[in-house]
Motif scaffolding. Structure first.
Motif, PDB file in Angstrom:
ATOM      1  N   PRO A 393       1.044   2.151  -5.985  1.00  0.00           N
ATOM      2  CA  PRO A 393       0.591   0.931  -5.311  1.00  0.00           C
ATOM      3  C   PRO A 393       1.631   0.433  -4.322  1.00  0.00           C
ATOM      4  CG  PRO A 393       1.245   0.482  -7.573  1.00  0.00           C
ATOM      5  CD  PRO A 393       1.228   1.967  -7.439  1.00  0.00           C
ATOM      6  N   ARG A 394       1.178  -0.030  -3.184  1.00  0.00           N
ATOM      7  CA  ARG A 394       2.081  -0.399  -2.101  1.00  0.00           C
ATOM      8  C   ARG A 394       1.948  -1.873  -1.754  1.00  0.00           C
ATOM      9  NH1 ARG A 394       4.420   3.811   0.682  1.00  0.00           N
ATOM     10  NH2 ARG A 394       3.756   5.879   0.005  1.00  0.00           N
ATOM     11  N   CYS A 395       3.036  -2.387  -1.184  1.00  0.00           N
ATOM     12  CA  CYS A 395       3.069  -3.792  -0.772  1.00  0.00           C
ATOM     13  C   CYS A 395       2.096  -3.999   0.377  1.00  0.00           C
ATOM     14  CB  CYS A 395       4.487  -4.185  -0.368  1.00  0.00           C
ATOM     15  SG  CYS A 395       4.648  -5.860   0.286  1.00  0.00           S
ATOM     16  N   LEU A 396       1.478  -5.148   0.413  1.00  0.00           N
ATOM     17  CA  LEU A 396       0.480  -5.458   1.424  1.00  0.00           C
ATOM     18  C   LEU A 396       1.101  -5.648   2.803  1.00  0.00           C
ATOM     19  CD1 LEU A 396      -2.583  -6.051   1.758  1.00  0.00           C
ATOM     20  CD2 LEU A 396      -2.042  -8.460   1.408  1.00  0.00           C
ATOM     21  N   LEU A 397       2.367  -6.059   2.886  1.00  0.00           N
ATOM     22  CA  LEU A 397       3.005  -6.348   4.163  1.00  0.00           C
ATOM     23  C   LEU A 397       3.946  -5.239   4.624  1.00  0.00           C
ATOM     24  CD1 LEU A 397       3.776 -10.169   3.839  1.00  0.00           C
ATOM     25  CD2 LEU A 397       1.850  -9.055   4.972  1.00  0.00           C
ATOM     26  N   CYS A 398       4.933  -4.904   3.813  1.00  0.00           N
ATOM     27  CA  CYS A 398       5.921  -3.901   4.228  1.00  0.00           C
ATOM     28  C   CYS A 398       5.491  -2.481   3.917  1.00  0.00           C
ATOM     29  CB  CYS A 398       7.278  -4.200   3.604  1.00  0.00           C
ATOM     30  SG  CYS A 398       7.350  -3.991   1.809  1.00  0.00           S
ATOM     31  N   LEU A 399       4.413  -2.279   3.153  1.00  0.00           N
ATOM     32  CA  LEU A 399       3.841  -0.971   2.839  1.00  0.00           C
ATOM     33  C   LEU A 399       4.768  -0.091   2.019  1.00  0.00           C
ATOM     34  CD1 LEU A 399       2.112  -0.138   6.254  1.00  0.00           C
ATOM     35  CD2 LEU A 399       1.200  -1.335   4.274  1.00  0.00           C
ATOM     36  N   CYS A 400       5.758  -0.681   1.352  1.00  0.00           N
ATOM     37  CA  CYS A 400       6.609   0.063   0.431  1.00  0.00           C
ATOM     38  C   CYS A 400       5.982   0.045  -0.964  1.00  0.00           C
ATOM     39  CB  CYS A 400       8.003  -0.538   0.376  1.00  0.00           C
ATOM     40  SG  CYS A 400       8.995  -0.230   1.846  1.00  0.00           S
ATOM     41  N   ILE A 401       6.386   0.987  -1.794  1.00  0.00           N
ATOM     42  CA  ILE A 401       5.883   1.023  -3.155  1.00  0.00           C
ATOM     43  C   ILE A 401       6.330  -0.242  -3.888  1.00  0.00           C
ATOM     44  CG2 ILE A 401       5.947   2.284  -5.339  1.00  0.00           C
ATOM     45  CD1 ILE A 401       6.323   4.822  -3.773  1.00  0.00           C
ATOM     46  N   LEU A 402       5.422  -0.865  -4.605  1.00  0.00           N
ATOM     47  CA  LEU A 402       5.719  -2.132  -5.280  1.00  0.00           C
ATOM     48  C   LEU A 402       6.867  -1.956  -6.263  1.00  0.00           C
ATOM     49  CD1 LEU A 402       2.195  -3.660  -5.994  1.00  0.00           C
ATOM     50  CD2 LEU A 402       3.860  -4.386  -4.310  1.00  0.00           C
ATOM     51  N   ASP A 403       7.809  -2.892  -6.210  1.00  0.00           N
ATOM     52  CA  ASP A 403       8.958  -2.853  -7.108  1.00  0.00           C
ATOM     53  C   ASP A 403       8.844  -3.885  -8.218  1.00  0.00           C
ATOM     54  OD1 ASP A 403       9.119  -4.999  -5.432  1.00  0.00           O
ATOM     55  OD2 ASP A 403      11.272  -4.849  -5.069  1.00  0.00           O
ATOM     56  N   ILE A 404       7.657  -4.486  -8.396  1.00  0.00           N
ATOM     57  CA  ILE A 404       7.429  -5.444  -9.474  1.00  0.00           C
ATOM     58  C   ILE A 404       7.027  -4.671 -10.720  1.00  0.00           C
ATOM     59  CG2 ILE A 404       6.076  -7.420 -10.245  1.00  0.00           C
ATOM     60  CD1 ILE A 404       7.982  -8.063  -8.004  1.00  0.00           C
ATOM     61  N   ASP A 405       7.732  -4.912 -11.832  1.00  0.00           N
ATOM     62  CA  ASP A 405       7.471  -4.178 -13.064  1.00  0.00           C
ATOM     63  C   ASP A 405       6.200  -4.692 -13.737  1.00  0.00           C
ATOM     64  OD1 ASP A 405       9.745  -2.722 -12.616  1.00  0.00           O
ATOM     65  OD2 ASP A 405      11.018  -4.098 -13.752  1.00  0.00           O
ATOM     66  N   ALA A 406       5.965  -4.178 -14.934  1.00  0.00           N
ATOM     67  CA  ALA A 406       4.806  -4.607 -15.713  1.00  0.00           C
ATOM     68  C   ALA A 406       4.920  -6.083 -16.051  1.00  0.00           C
ATOM     69  CB  ALA A 406       4.689  -3.783 -16.986  1.00  0.00           C
ATOM     70  N   GLN A 462      -4.387 -13.810  -4.992  1.00  0.00           N
ATOM     71  CA  GLN A 462      -4.856 -12.455  -4.714  1.00  0.00           C
ATOM     72  C   GLN A 462      -3.930 -11.756  -3.736  1.00  0.00           C
ATOM     73  OE1 GLN A 462      -8.573 -11.687  -2.257  1.00  0.00           O
ATOM     74  NE2 GLN A 462      -9.386 -11.378  -4.320  1.00  0.00           N
ATOM     75  N   VAL A 463      -3.399 -12.477  -2.767  1.00  0.00           N
ATOM     76  CA  VAL A 463      -2.483 -11.886  -1.795  1.00  0.00           C
ATOM     77  C   VAL A 463      -1.086 -11.760  -2.375  1.00  0.00           C
ATOM     78  CG1 VAL A 463      -1.419 -12.217   0.468  1.00  0.00           C
ATOM     79  CG2 VAL A 463      -3.836 -12.729   0.149  1.00  0.00           C
ATOM     80  N   ILE A 464      -0.602 -12.796  -3.041  1.00  0.00           N
ATOM     81  CA  ILE A 464       0.769 -12.802  -3.534  1.00  0.00           C
ATOM     82  C   ILE A 464       1.009 -11.664  -4.521  1.00  0.00           C
ATOM     83  CG2 ILE A 464       2.440 -14.120  -4.889  1.00  0.00           C
ATOM     84  CD1 ILE A 464       2.146 -15.091  -2.044  1.00  0.00           C
ATOM     85  N   GLN A 465       0.045 -11.404  -5.395  1.00  0.00           N
ATOM     86  CA  GLN A 465       0.245 -10.384  -6.415  1.00  0.00           C
ATOM     87  C   GLN A 465       0.247  -8.971  -5.844  1.00  0.00           C
ATOM     88  OE1 GLN A 465       1.174 -11.145  -9.354  1.00  0.00           O
ATOM     89  NE2 GLN A 465       0.947 -13.331  -8.939  1.00  0.00           N
ATOM     90  N   GLN A 466      -0.094  -8.800  -4.570  1.00  0.00           N
ATOM     91  CA  GLN A 466      -0.048  -7.496  -3.931  1.00  0.00           C
ATOM     92  C   GLN A 466       1.156  -7.326  -3.035  1.00  0.00           C
ATOM     93  OE1 GLN A 466      -3.824  -6.433  -2.124  1.00  0.00           O
ATOM     94  NE2 GLN A 466      -4.957  -7.666  -3.586  1.00  0.00           N
ATOM     95  N   LEU A 467       2.160  -8.170  -3.221  1.00  0.00           N
ATOM     96  CA  LEU A 467       3.384  -8.117  -2.430  1.00  0.00           C
ATOM     97  C   LEU A 467       4.547  -7.664  -3.285  1.00  0.00           C
ATOM     98  CD1 LEU A 467       3.080 -11.468  -0.426  1.00  0.00           C
ATOM     99  CD2 LEU A 467       2.294  -9.191   0.251  1.00  0.00           C
ATOM    100  N   CYS A 468       5.554  -7.094  -2.636  1.00  0.00           N
ATOM    101  CA  CYS A 468       6.777  -6.713  -3.342  1.00  0.00           C
ATOM    102  C   CYS A 468       7.623  -7.966  -3.582  1.00  0.00           C
ATOM    103  CB  CYS A 468       7.550  -5.676  -2.524  1.00  0.00           C
ATOM    104  SG  CYS A 468       8.155  -6.298  -0.932  1.00  0.00           S
TER     105      CYS A 468
END
Length: 536
Positions: A393-406, A462-468
């Protein structure tokens, strides 16, 4: 021990060492014959010709060492008008000339992004700057694309999706491609058709649209509408801190360049990030919480977009070398005010880190090189929980892989706690399902302000949870997500719907009563639509 009559007065101030000067009999450190005109470091004095050869060699060596750009490939040069990007464009121009010893073999194009609306510039000043920009671009002679930052409000949501990346060729494949290119070029010269670069350049110029195509990429002569300019100004005026403005500007700019590259068939994008700028960027990103992405943000290549790879061939050149080269060989550049122009030193994290690195470099000349060499040792490694997946899964803005853990980890708990602490009391009670005040439309459910507040909070979550982690921190300085470009909100909704569809399918296929298998409803509670959208 103390002595009687000992003088405890302050010692006299130390005199600063004089700047190194070129001696009368000193010669060039390279050829030992020419008169030196440039001192890069202490003891490294170069004459004009040797400095030019040294500068060009660093640029060619960076490209040749990595071998990411294949012959005949279309490369988009991101030119901002500044010293580093201007020097990069001229390096490519000289590398493609007929008298060059080892000619570059790719097909270049130049893109310039007009950011005047985000910086609060008037239409007259922007028009004057664009006239200077187009004059320089006509001098260069490459195919060029001049776009405005306001055009991000017309981008499709697909720009935020990572396209499949072609497998990187081996060293043997690169050599085979070079041999095939040289053979094809020799055939064209024998037939009198010219080289392949001239042909590709002519085809590119003929394929340009002369007017704005609503279904195609933005044309060089297109100008943004007044509604788009007003929307962009409203977006940047709503951002509360200069740090978040600079990060948002960088994100929107990268999305626009990515869209133009894909629309015109460019597989590589060159940026003019110098060694000094990358050292500042590394320290800045550490302070912004982007430590997991340093290898992508400061390395030679950035493959986060998949089909378009960002390369940084100027990363071995310091700002001092760039300034001397542009001065000695009259490289034209265009000055454009930025968001942080004339801002105080502590106005943003970017300005503070820049002042810190440059002041430290003035006292200790090896500061920039030490930080830069440290960035070279960073390795691009996937997360442990995504190591077996082709694409996480990737960040909505920077398009990097999400670094938020479980959800049960300390990182996610800290991010969620910080998000809740920034929410107003009305939104918190709407999240809990309780009303904060008597409804303004009693008895009329469709116009209930409580339900509208709930829907607004759900879309924001909905947007915030898809961000790194870093992008979440920047979005805290944006009170409302409504001013964001439509393609960001549309992609967030599509990802959320896709996740809910997959979750519903998994629950339908789950074992019935009597089985001990249990499918969790998401990281949060059963009615939390925000945390359940993470990872999309």
């Amino acid at each position: 021990m103390c002595q009687v009559g000992e003088d405890y007065a302050e010692p006299p101030p130390r005199e600063s060492l004089p700047a190194p000067r070129l001696g009368c009999g000193q010669k060039c450190v390279k050829c030992k014959q020419g008169e030196p005109v440039v001192v890069i470091r202490a003891g490294d004095a170069f004459c004009r010709d040797c400095f030019k050869a040294f500068y060009i060699h660093k640029f060619r060596a960076m490209l040749g060492k990595n071998r990411l750009i294949f012959p005949g490939e279309k490369v988009l040069l991101a030119w901002s008008g500044g010293p580093s990007s201007s020097s990069m464009v001229w390096q490519v121009l000289e590398g493609l000339s007929q008298h060059s010893a080892k000619r570059l073999r790719f097909v270049p194009g130049v893109i310039y992004v007009d950011e005047g609306a985000a910086c609060g510039r008037s239409l007259e000043d922007r028009a004057k700057t664009l006239a200077e920009v187009k004059q320089v671009l006509h001098t260069v002679g490459f195919p060029w694309h001049v776009v405005s930052l306001e055009e991000v409000f017309g981008l499709p949501p697909s720009v935020l999706r990572c396209c499949p990346q072609e497998l990187a060729g081996t060293e043997g494949a690169y050599k085979a491609a070079v041999d095939s290119f040289l053979q094809h070029q020799h055939t064209l010269q024998v037939e009198g058709a010219g080289d392949s670069y001239s042909l590709a350049r002519g085809d590119e110029e003929q394929s340009w649209p002369q007017s704005q195509d609503p279904h195609g990429p933005p044309s060089p002569a297109a100008s943004p509408s007044a509604a788009q300019t007003e929307a962009l100004c409203r977006l940047f005026e709503s951002v509360q801190t200069l740090t978040a403005k600079e990060e948002l500007l960088q994100t929107l700019r990268s999305h626009l360049i990515l869209h133009v590259a894909r629309a015109h068939g460019y597989s590589k994008v060159m940026t003019g990030d110098s060694c000094t700028r990358l050292a500042i960027k590394l320290m800045t990103n550490l302070a912004l919480g982007r430590g997991a992405f340093l290898a992508w943000d400061t390395g030679f290549s950035d493959e986060r977009h998949g089909d378009v790879v960002v390369v940084r061939p100027m990363r071995d050149h310091t700002l001092k070398e760039v300034a001397f080269y542009n001065r000695l060989f009259a490289i034209p550049s265009v000055f454009t005010p930025a968001v942080d122009t004339k801002a105080p030193e502590k106005a943003s994290i970017h300005r503070l880190m820049e002042a810190f690195i440059l002041q430290l470099q003035a006292q200790f000349p090896s500061t920039v090189s030490t930080v830069y060499r440290t960035s070279e040792k960073l390795v691009k490694a996937p997360r442990e929980d995504c190591a077996g997946e082709p694409e996480g899964p990737r960040c909505l803005l920077c398009l990097c892989i999400l670094d938020i853990d479980a959800a049960d980890s300390a990182t996610a708990f800290g991010a969620q706690t910080s998000t809740l602490s920034q929410m107003p009391p009305s939104a918190l009670q709407a999240e809990a399902g309780t009303r904060t005040a008597p409804c303004c439309a009693v008895g009329r459910a469709p116009g209930c302000c409580w339900k509208a507040c709930r829907r607004e909070h759900d879309s924001q979550t909905q947007v915030i949870q898809q961000l790194c982690y870093s992008c979440r921190g920047n979005m805290k300085d944006l009170p409302s997500l409504d001013p964001l470009p439509p393609y960001i909100l549309a992609e967030a909704q599509l990802r959320s719907q896709r996740y809910k569809t997959c979750l519903a399918g998994a629950q339908v296929g789950a074992p019935r009563a009597g089985s001990h298998t249990h499918f969790p409803q998401g990281p949060g509670h059963a009615g939390d639509p925000g945390l359940s959208d993470r990872g999309q």
